[in-house]
Design a protein around this motif. Structure first.
Motif, short mmCIF file in Angstrom:
data_model
loop_
_atom_site.label_atom_id
_atom_site.label_comp_id
_atom_site.label_asym_id
_atom_site.label_seq_id
_atom_site.Cartn_x
_atom_site.Cartn_y
_atom_site.Cartn_z
N GLY A 71 29.15 28.21 60.43
CA GLY A 71 30.25 30.02 61.20
C GLY A 71 28.91 30.08 61.17
N MET A 72 27.63 30.30 60.81
CA MET A 72 26.77 31.09 61.53
C MET A 72 26.89 32.18 62.85
SD MET A 72 24.59 31.81 58.74
CE MET A 72 22.57 32.52 59.73
N ARG A 73 27.17 30.81 64.02
CA ARG A 73 26.95 31.46 65.09
C ARG A 73 27.70 32.99 65.58
NH1 ARG A 73 26.35 26.30 66.34
NH2 ARG A 73 28.69 25.00 65.55
N ASN A 74 28.75 32.59 64.71
CA ASN A 74 29.69 33.91 64.51
C ASN A 74 30.48 34.92 63.46
OD1 ASN A 74 32.10 32.28 62.84
ND2 ASN A 74 32.95 31.92 64.30
N GLY A 75 29.22 34.19 62.41
CA GLY A 75 29.34 34.93 61.87
C GLY A 75 30.21 34.76 60.16
N ARG A 76 30.98 33.52 60.40
CA ARG A 76 33.03 33.46 59.51
C ARG A 76 32.46 32.24 59.47
NH1 ARG A 76 35.08 37.46 57.61
NH2 ARG A 76 34.18 39.41 59.16
N THR A 77 33.14 31.54 58.62
CA THR A 77 33.07 30.29 58.64
C THR A 77 34.99 29.91 58.29
OG1 THR A 77 33.30 30.82 56.17
CG2 THR A 77 31.19 30.40 56.83
N ARG A 78 34.97 28.66 58.34
CA ARG A 78 36.23 28.47 58.25
C ARG A 78 36.56 28.67 56.92
NH1 ARG A 78 38.61 25.32 62.62
NH2 ARG A 78 39.41 23.77 61.05
N THR A 79 36.64 29.36 56.22
CA THR A 79 36.71 29.29 54.58
C THR A 79 38.02 30.46 54.84
OG1 THR A 79 34.82 28.54 54.39
CG2 THR A 79 36.17 28.83 52.47
N ILE A 80 39.16 29.83 53.64
CA ILE A 80 40.17 31.32 53.26
C ILE A 80 39.58 31.97 51.51
CG2 ILE A 80 42.15 31.84 52.66
CD1 ILE A 80 43.36 30.07 55.02
N GLY A 81 38.96 32.93 51.21
CA GLY A 81 38.74 32.89 50.33
C GLY A 81 40.22 33.81 50.07
N VAL A 82 40.23 33.64 49.25
CA VAL A 82 41.05 33.35 47.62
C VAL A 82 41.06 34.59 46.32
CG1 VAL A 82 43.18 33.19 46.49
CG2 VAL A 82 42.96 31.54 48.62
N ILE A 83 41.68 35.81 46.26
CA ILE A 83 40.83 36.47 45.70
C ILE A 83 42.42 36.92 44.44
CG2 ILE A 83 40.55 38.87 44.10
CD1 ILE A 83 38.59 39.68 46.79
N GLY A 84 42.46 35.94 43.22
CA GLY A 84 43.83 35.82 42.92
C GLY A 84 43.92 37.26 41.18
N GLU A 85 44.53 37.19 41.21
CA GLU A 85 44.61 37.62 39.60
C GLU A 85 45.63 37.28 38.81
OE1 GLU A 85 48.29 40.55 38.85
OE2 GLU A 85 46.61 42.59 39.83
N ARG A 86 44.88 36.45 38.00
CA ARG A 86 45.61 35.86 36.45
C ARG A 86 47.11 34.17 37.44
NH1 ARG A 86 47.64 40.12 32.91
NH2 ARG A 86 47.79 41.42 34.36
N VAL A 87 46.59 34.28 39.01
CA VAL A 87 47.75 33.34 39.30
C VAL A 87 47.17 32.08 38.61
CG1 VAL A 87 47.66 34.86 40.96
CG2 VAL A 87 45.70 32.54 41.18
N LEU A 88 46.43 31.28 37.90
CA LEU A 88 46.10 30.19 37.75
C LEU A 88 45.99 30.13 36.11
CD1 LEU A 88 43.18 29.29 39.56
CD2 LEU A 88 45.25 29.06 40.17
N SER A 89 46.86 31.08 35.55
CA SER A 89 46.60 31.25 34.36
C SER A 89 48.77 31.36 34.20
CB SER A 89 45.97 32.36 33.59
OG SER A 89 46.65 33.49 33.72
N THR A 90 49.46 31.49 34.63
CA THR A 90 51.18 32.03 34.51
C THR A 90 51.50 30.99 35.60
OG1 THR A 90 52.23 33.40 35.51
CG2 THR A 90 50.46 33.42 36.45
N LEU A 144 37.74 29.52 49.10
CA LEU A 144 36.88 29.73 48.12
C LEU A 144 37.66 30.32 46.88
CD1 LEU A 144 33.79 30.14 46.70
CD2 LEU A 144 34.17 31.75 48.52
N LEU A 145 38.10 29.94 45.82
CA LEU A 145 38.98 30.85 44.88
C LEU A 145 37.83 31.73 44.07
CD1 LEU A 145 41.63 31.16 43.94
CD2 LEU A 145 41.61 28.55 42.36
N THR A 146 38.49 32.71 43.81
CA THR A 146 38.04 33.52 42.54
C THR A 146 38.93 34.59 41.86
OG1 THR A 146 36.34 35.08 41.81
CG2 THR A 146 37.33 35.22 43.97
N ASP A 147 39.14 34.50 40.85
CA ASP A 147 40.05 35.66 40.26
C ASP A 147 39.54 37.12 40.16
OD1 ASP A 147 41.72 36.62 37.90
OD2 ASP A 147 42.89 34.84 38.21
N SER A 148 39.80 38.36 40.42
CA SER A 148 39.77 39.67 39.93
C SER A 148 39.67 40.12 38.16
CB SER A 148 40.46 40.46 40.57
OG SER A 148 42.45 40.58 40.46
N GLY A 149 39.93 38.66 37.45
CA GLY A 149 40.86 39.69 36.03
C GLY A 149 40.80 40.93 35.97
#
Length: 334
Positions: free
Chosen positions: A55-74, A96-101
């Motif tokens: 993704g360097m050529r266009n500065g983006r990757t074929r990646t969806i970044g998910v910022i969850g809010e406790r979605v894996l604990s409910t 790419l999955l992360t949680d905002s807490g």
């Protein structure tokens, strides 16, 4: 580690041709025979494409970044993430999955992570349907299961009003006119407000007078739900049916009905909301309920993002909540 050059050598093609095949851009540029050789070589050698480098050529990757809010604990919202993960994999995208807490510091860290990783698209996924504060530093962002606090950011949500309308309409169609509502006591929540408003509107549209005494509210803890349910059922003029804010509230109605010797659905029909399998298919009788379309929302949004249509989406897309009719509803006893 296996490199692109290794794959190209094994397939007997140029490195450029191998890159086109493995990035999904070979149609019309590399023969299908050579493309098949490249894919076979990549599989045999265990080659893993470097998405960030690609993704360097266009500065983006074929990646969806998910910022969850406790979605894996409910249990309520995990289907959304499952849909994003499964659909992304089918389409050749990474997640790419992360949680905002629960605190702002964690949320800021999550945003910085997405920006540093140059993800192709950011999805903010709150645990429940609410207005989401979207960080200004995020450009390509959408909200799954919520509404953005600023225009121009697409949101995808369940149609709360439609779901509540159909639940009450179902009870009306069975002949019930004395229909109670067991709601959540947090009136600031979008789902709480819209489901309660739709309950009232559906009764009025059917020519049924809204009896506010048949509307009870409780908190999320079982004791509070039981107390509210008891208030509806422990009266001589109790309702013949109850529409509940969610399945957990419906379980409270079941408990109080059992305490009072009220049979579901012979003496009392009950409709829930969510279709949380842990409850809806495990109570006796099984619960008629409105299903939250979390999986459908996640799948549809992922396909739209992968197709590059994020900029074409409206500020809000509502998904229908289907009625799942089981054994907890019946015509009122004569």
């Amino acid at each position: 580690m296996t490199t692109l050059a290794d794959v190209a050598a094994a397939a007997g093609v140029s490195k450029a041709a191998a890159s086109l095949v493995l990035s999904g851009k070979s149609e019309g540029r590399v023969s299908e025979g050579k493309a098949a050789l490249v894919r076979t070589a990549a599989d045999d050698l265990g080659y893993v494409r470097d998405a960030i480098a690609g993704g360097m050529r266009n500065g983006r990757t074929r990646t969806i970044g998910v910022i969850g809010e406790r979605v894996l604990s409910t249990p309520y919202a995990v289907a959304m993430i499952d849909a994003v993960l499964s659909t992304s994999q089918d389409l050749g995208w990474s997640v790419l999955l992360t949680d905002s807490g629960r605190d702002g510091v964690a949320a800021e860290d999550a945003v910085r992570e997405m920006v540093s990783r140059r993800v192709g698209q950011v999805v903010i996924a709150p645990m429940y349907h609410r207005v989401v504060a979207v960080p200004e530093q995020l450009d390509d962002v959408v909200v799954l299961n919520g509404e953005a606090d600023r225009p121009g950011v697409p949101g995808v949500v369940p149609d709360e009003r439609q779901g509540a309308h159909d639940a009450v309409a179902h009870l009306l169609s069975l002949g019930h006119t004395r229909i109670g509502y067991l709601g959540h006591d947090n009136a600031e929540t979008i789902a709480v407000r819209e489901r309660g408003d739709a309950y009232r509107a559906t009764l009025r549209d059917a020519g049924v007078t809204v009896d506010e005494s048949l509307m009870a509210t409780g908190g999320l803890d079982p004791d509070s739900v039981d107390a509210a349910a008891a208030g509806l059922l422990d009266r001589t003029d109790r309702p013949t049916a109850v529409f509940c804010y969610n399945d957990a509230f419906a379980a409270g109605v079941y408990r109080q009905a059992a305490r009072l010797g009220i049979s579901v659905p012979r003496d009392l029909s009950v409709v829930g909301f969510d279709d949380l399998a842990l409850i809806s298919t495990n109570v006796d009788p099984r619960l008629t309920t409105m299903r939250l379309p979390h999986w459908e929302m996640g799948e549809w949004l992922t396909r739209e993002l992968a197709a590059g249509r994020a900029g074409e989406l409206p500020d809000l897309t509502r998904f229908t909540c289907p009625l799942i009719e089981r054994a907890s509803t019946a015509p009122p006893a004569v």
